[in-house]
Scaffold this active site. Structure first.
Site, PDB file in Angstrom:
ATOM      1  N   LYS A  22      -0.075  -5.561  17.454  1.00  0.00           N
ATOM      2  CA  LYS A  22      -0.363  -4.215  16.686  1.00  0.00           C
ATOM      3  C   LYS A  22      -1.753  -4.392  16.130  1.00  0.00           C
ATOM      4  CE  LYS A  22       1.211  -2.886  12.748  1.00  0.00           C
ATOM      5  NZ  LYS A  22       0.345  -2.514  11.701  1.00  0.00           N
ATOM      6  N   ASN A  23      -1.945  -5.406  15.383  1.00  0.00           N
ATOM      7  CA  ASN A  23      -3.046  -5.507  14.503  1.00  0.00           C
ATOM      8  C   ASN A  23      -4.335  -6.132  15.191  1.00  0.00           C
ATOM      9  OD1 ASN A  23      -1.583  -4.576  12.544  1.00  0.00           O
ATOM     10  ND2 ASN A  23      -1.090  -6.374  11.426  1.00  0.00           N
ATOM     11  N   ARG A  94      -3.750   4.120   7.991  1.00  0.00           N
ATOM     12  CA  ARG A  94      -4.689   3.716   7.173  1.00  0.00           C
ATOM     13  C   ARG A  94      -5.851   3.015   7.991  1.00  0.00           C
ATOM     14  NH1 ARG A  94      -5.396   0.237   4.751  1.00  0.00           N
ATOM     15  NH2 ARG A  94      -6.548   0.944   3.188  1.00  0.00           N
ATOM     16  N   CYS A 118      -0.724   2.911   0.318  1.00  0.00           N
ATOM     17  CA  CYS A 118       0.553   3.081   0.806  1.00  0.00           C
ATOM     18  C   CYS A 118       1.341   2.447   0.004  1.00  0.00           C
ATOM     19  CB  CYS A 118       0.192   2.498   2.292  1.00  0.00           C
ATOM     20  SG  CYS A 118       0.079   0.746   2.210  1.00  0.00           S
ATOM     21  N   ARG A 123      -4.666  -0.547  -1.478  1.00  0.00           N
ATOM     22  CA  ARG A 123      -5.559  -0.605  -0.222  1.00  0.00           C
ATOM     23  C   ARG A 123      -7.253  -0.096  -0.428  1.00  0.00           C
ATOM     24  NH1 ARG A 123      -1.305  -1.520   3.870  1.00  0.00           N
ATOM     25  NH2 ARG A 123      -3.117  -2.333   4.978  1.00  0.00           N
ATOM     26  N   SER A 165     -11.213 -10.072   3.998  1.00  0.00           N
ATOM     27  CA  SER A 165     -10.444  -8.770   4.245  1.00  0.00           C
ATOM     28  C   SER A 165     -10.557  -8.623   5.666  1.00  0.00           C
ATOM     29  CB  SER A 165     -11.183  -7.621   3.586  1.00  0.00           C
ATOM     30  OG  SER A 165     -10.796  -6.379   4.363  1.00  0.00           O
ATOM     31  N   VAL A 166      -9.271  -8.432   6.392  1.00  0.00           N
ATOM     32  CA  VAL A 166      -9.239  -8.406   7.647  1.00  0.00           C
ATOM     33  C   VAL A 166      -9.789  -7.063   8.083  1.00  0.00           C
ATOM     34  CG1 VAL A 166      -7.419  -7.842   9.518  1.00  0.00           C
ATOM     35  CG2 VAL A 166      -6.998  -9.650   7.807  1.00  0.00           C
ATOM     36  N   ASP A 307       2.425 -10.844   6.166  1.00  0.00           N
ATOM     37  CA  ASP A 307       3.319  -9.807   6.994  1.00  0.00           C
ATOM     38  C   ASP A 307       4.549 -10.564   7.295  1.00  0.00           C
ATOM     39  OD1 ASP A 307       0.429  -8.229   8.694  1.00  0.00           O
ATOM     40  OD2 ASP A 307       1.153  -8.151   6.780  1.00  0.00           O
ATOM     41  N   ILE A 329      -1.558 -11.292  -1.736  1.00  0.00           N
ATOM     42  CA  ILE A 329      -2.530 -10.520  -0.941  1.00  0.00           C
ATOM     43  C   ILE A 329      -2.377  -9.031  -1.412  1.00  0.00           C
ATOM     44  CG2 ILE A 329      -3.001  -9.818   1.367  1.00  0.00           C
ATOM     45  CD1 ILE A 329      -3.449 -12.645   0.972  1.00  0.00           C
ATOM     46  N   ARG A 399       6.388   1.888  13.553  1.00  0.00           N
ATOM     47  CA  ARG A 399       5.038   1.703  13.797  1.00  0.00           C
ATOM     48  C   ARG A 399       4.518   0.591  14.301  1.00  0.00           C
ATOM     49  NH1 ARG A 399       2.076   3.158   8.130  1.00  0.00           N
ATOM     50  NH2 ARG A 399       0.523   2.685   9.733  1.00  0.00           N
TER      51      ARG A 399
HETATM   52  C1  EPZ Z   1      -4.535  -5.778   7.843  1.00  0.00           C
HETATM   53  O1  EPZ Z   1      -4.559  -4.807   6.590  1.00  0.00           O
HETATM   54  C2  EPZ Z   1      -3.290  -5.855   8.328  1.00  0.00           C
HETATM   55  N1  EPZ Z   1      -3.438  -4.344   9.064  1.00  0.00           N
HETATM   56  C3  EPZ Z   1      -2.067  -5.688   7.522  1.00  0.00           C
HETATM   57  O2  EPZ Z   1      -0.855  -5.797   8.212  1.00  0.00           O
HETATM   58  C4  EPZ Z   1      -2.132  -7.084   6.728  1.00  0.00           C
HETATM   59  O3  EPZ Z   1      -1.052  -7.253   5.898  1.00  0.00           O
HETATM   60  C5  EPZ Z   1      -3.534  -7.532   6.153  1.00  0.00           C
HETATM   61  O4  EPZ Z   1      -4.495  -7.396   7.187  1.00  0.00           O
HETATM   62  C6  EPZ Z   1      -3.687  -8.840   5.549  1.00  0.00           C
HETATM   63  O5  EPZ Z   1      -3.264  -9.998   6.550  1.00  0.00           O
HETATM   64  C7  EPZ Z   1      -4.033  -4.073  10.229  1.00  0.00           C
HETATM   65  O6  EPZ Z   1      -4.771  -5.153  10.782  1.00  0.00           O
HETATM   66  C8  EPZ Z   1      -3.860  -2.771  10.759  1.00  0.00           C
HETATM   67  P1  EPZ Z   1      -7.006  -6.770   4.023  1.00  0.00           P
HETATM   68  P2  EPZ Z   1      -6.042  -4.914   5.939  1.00  0.00           P
HETATM   69  O7  EPZ Z   1      -8.330  -5.728   3.992  1.00  0.00           O
HETATM   70  O8  EPZ Z   1      -7.239  -4.933   6.744  1.00  0.00           O
HETATM   71  C9  EPZ Z   1      -7.631  -6.075  -0.608  1.00  0.00           C
HETATM   72  C10 EPZ Z   1       1.231  -5.084   8.719  1.00  0.00           C
HETATM   73  O9  EPZ Z   1       2.366  -4.910   8.338  1.00  0.00           O
HETATM   74  N2  EPZ Z   1      -9.076  -5.276  -0.422  1.00  0.00           N
HETATM   75  O10 EPZ Z   1      -7.070  -8.026   4.364  1.00  0.00           O
HETATM   76  O11 EPZ Z   1      -6.023  -3.476   4.831  1.00  0.00           O
HETATM   77  C11 EPZ Z   1      -6.358  -5.116  -0.148  1.00  0.00           C
HETATM   78  O12 EPZ Z   1      -6.229  -4.124  -1.232  1.00  0.00           O
HETATM   79  C12 EPZ Z   1       0.090  -4.646   8.011  1.00  0.00           C
HETATM   80  O13 EPZ Z   1       0.952  -5.033  10.147  1.00  0.00           O
HETATM   81  C13 EPZ Z   1      -9.824  -4.965  -1.153  1.00  0.00           C
HETATM   82  O14 EPZ Z   1      -9.639  -4.921  -2.432  1.00  0.00           O
HETATM   83  O15 EPZ Z   1      -5.904  -6.090   5.112  1.00  0.00           O
HETATM   84  C14 EPZ Z   1      -5.464  -6.191  -0.168  1.00  0.00           C
HETATM   85  O16 EPZ Z   1      -5.025  -6.765  -1.627  1.00  0.00           O
HETATM   86  C15 EPZ Z   1       0.223  -4.497   6.481  1.00  0.00           C
HETATM   87  N3  EPZ Z   1     -11.099  -4.106  -0.779  1.00  0.00           N
HETATM   88  C16 EPZ Z   1      -6.217  -7.320   0.497  1.00  0.00           C
HETATM   89  O17 EPZ Z   1      -7.657  -7.242  -0.091  1.00  0.00           O
HETATM   90  C17 EPZ Z   1     -11.141  -3.983   0.507  1.00  0.00           C
HETATM   91  O18 EPZ Z   1     -12.380  -3.428   0.802  1.00  0.00           O
HETATM   92  C18 EPZ Z   1      -6.114  -7.604   1.868  1.00  0.00           C
HETATM   93  O19 EPZ Z   1      -6.538  -6.528   2.588  1.00  0.00           O
HETATM   94  C19 EPZ Z   1     -10.251  -4.334   1.603  1.00  0.00           C
HETATM   95  C20 EPZ Z   1      -9.104  -5.018   1.183  1.00  0.00           C
END
Ligand code: EPZ
Length: 421
Positions: A22-23, A94, A118, A123, A165-166, A307, A329, A399
């Site tokens: 998915k991701n 999102r 969420c 997020r 950040s992913v 995850d 995280i 989802r």
């Molecule tokens: C991706 O979310 C995944 N979703 C998430 O999977 C996964 O848990 C996450 O990466 C971490 O591996 C998708 O790929 C669609 P992040 P993402 O940006 O990109 C903070 C699932 O269950 N942050 O790495 O939103 C954020 O708040 C989902 O499949 C900022 O502060 O994750 C979080 O605490 C859930 N500012 C941390 O970084 C930003 O601009 C990680 O977020 C962006 C993120």
């Protein structure tokens, strides 16, 4: 609304074919925006989030065709005629914020509803916006929408991420590939889904190197051809099934995936006492003795994946002793704990740390899914609980897991989808 009914107690045994990730699929589908040509994306999982992604692409005017029979998506980039991802779609998924980078790169304008929080956290998208501003975009935020402009195109830049950040890595990568000049992005996410997106972009003619390491280099090009790409397998789905097998004292093989995608989770399963074996495209986890407790800290890849936190927590209710899981995280990713306690788990939370005492006898109950991975955790617990477990609000599950009850039934689970009265 649907619910799942699970009759616990059966040891799972057999093989499960893993779907596309998915991701990885979500950013790769949005990357089709970058080309005026037709893109073919294979091995796309049949998920609610994919359907939402299709709706977003349709709202931008792109022609989309999802061939269900072989999980292939065709996207025609020539008909792009809008630049807005509306609230009603972004609020359900999102990841729609990932249209920002491609729209700015291709059209120089993008309007996306702020994703909002969420269940698992606030997020924010500040890192996304910081990076895109470094590339020359300007943003206004009003009425709940982010509006980005880059009328003269994006310009390559050196960007340092405060956190890997992913999503921000994906948005930035998709913006850089059409920027004017070279970009260096430091402290980026290294997940396999980032690598898969880079491979997809390279199939379009993008000039990218370093994906999977902490620095990605991009040399912008004038335009990109359509992609022809097969989505990588879902490492989280795979690890979820391996946990389910161990939870029921069984033996489960996941096929269509290599151990390279999920070494950290496999290392922890071995440490807990599972017998892990693998071939180039399959992994087997076999229950051979009582599980031993673990100390887990979730981290960005290659560390232990957040995850998989909920699924391991369910498993560790059966380990002989005290386990500790620290979630670093997301700020609110323990909502499955009260539901696990309803099934008989002994878990205490202090800040971002959960302590799990085991082994405990789980007994069936009615529980509530609160987010995608929490739903999977409750299924794993229900498979081992004595009697019947009812999991409400399984739309969370749909989802991110393709046909999970069919796949589990094939390996011995007594799991049924019902109308929730
Ligand atoms: C991706 O979310 C995944 N979703 C998430 O999977 C996964 O848990 C996450 O990466 C971490 O591996 C998708 O790929 C669609 P992040 P993402 O940006 O990109 C903070 C699932 O269950 N942050 O790495 O939103 C954020 O708040 C989902 O499949 C900022 O502060 O994750 C979080 O605490 C859930 N500012 C941390 O970084 C930003 O601009 C990680 O977020 C962006 C993120």
């Amino acid at each position: 609304m649907d619910r799942l009914r699970i009759v616990g107690g059966n040891a799972l045994s057999g093989s499960v074919e893993i779907s596309g990730a998915k991701n990885a699929a979500l950013p790769i589908l949005f990357a089709a925006i970058l080309s005026e040509q037709k893109s073919i994306i294979r091995n796309v999982p049949l998920l609610a989030d994919i359907n939402t992604t299709l709706k977003v692409l349709d709202s931008l005017g792109l022609g989309t065709l999802f061939k269900l029979e072989n999980h292939t998506m065709e996207i025609d980039g020539s008909t792009l005629n809008a630049h807005e991802a509306p609230y009603e779609l972004v609020s359900t998924m999102r990841a729609s914020v990932l249209v920002l980078g491609p729209l700015l790169a291709r059209k120089g304008i993008a309007k996306v509803s702020l994703p909002g929080g969420c269940a698992i956290g606030a997020r924010p998208v500040d890192i996304h916006l910081m990076a895109l501003e470094k590339l020359g975009a300007t943003f206004t935020i009003e009425n709940g929408y982010i509006e980005g402009h880059a009328p003269n195109g994006l310009v390559g830049a050196k960007i340092n991420f405060p956190f890997p950040s992913v999503g921000a890595t994906e948005n930035t990568l998709m913006a850089c590939v059409l920027a004017n000049g070279k970009s260096e992005i430091h402290n980026v996410a290294r997940e396999p889904e980032i690598v898969d997106l880079a491979i997809a972009l390279r199939s379009m003619g993008a000039k990218i190197s370093g994906e999977g390491s902490e620095t990605i280099l991009v040399e912008g090009v004038k335009s990109l051809t359509g992609m022809n790409h097969g989505v990588a397998p879902d490492r989280i789905e795979a690890a979820t099934f391996l946990c389910a097998g161990l939870m029921t004292k069984g033996k489960v093989t996941v096929t269509g995936i290599s151990a390279d995608f999920m070494q950290s989770a496999l290392d922890f399963l071995s440490q807990a006492g599972a017998k892990i074996s693998s071939t180039k495209d399959s992994i087997t986890a076999e229950y051979v003795k009582e599980l031993t407790p673990l100390n887990i800290v979730t981290e960005p890849f290659p560390g232990f994946p957040t995850d998989m936190q909920a699924q391991f927590m369910a498993l560790l209710t059966q380990a002989n002793g005290k386990s500790i899981i620290s979630e670093t995280i997301f700020e609110n990713r323990f909502m499955h704990v009260p539901e696990l306690i309803r099934l008989g788990a002994k878990i205490k939370i202090k800040g971002n740390e959960a302590t799990i005492e085991g082994p405990v006898k789980l007994t069936g109950a009615t529980v509530m899914a609160t987010d995608l991975r929490a739903s999977a955790c409750l299924i794993i617990a229900g498979l081992a609980a004595k009697g019947e477990t009812f999991i409400k609000r399984v739309y969370h599950l749909d989802r991110g897991y393709e046909q999970i009850e069919q796949k589990l039934s094939q390996i011995g689970a007594k799991i049924y989808r019902e109308k929730d009265k």
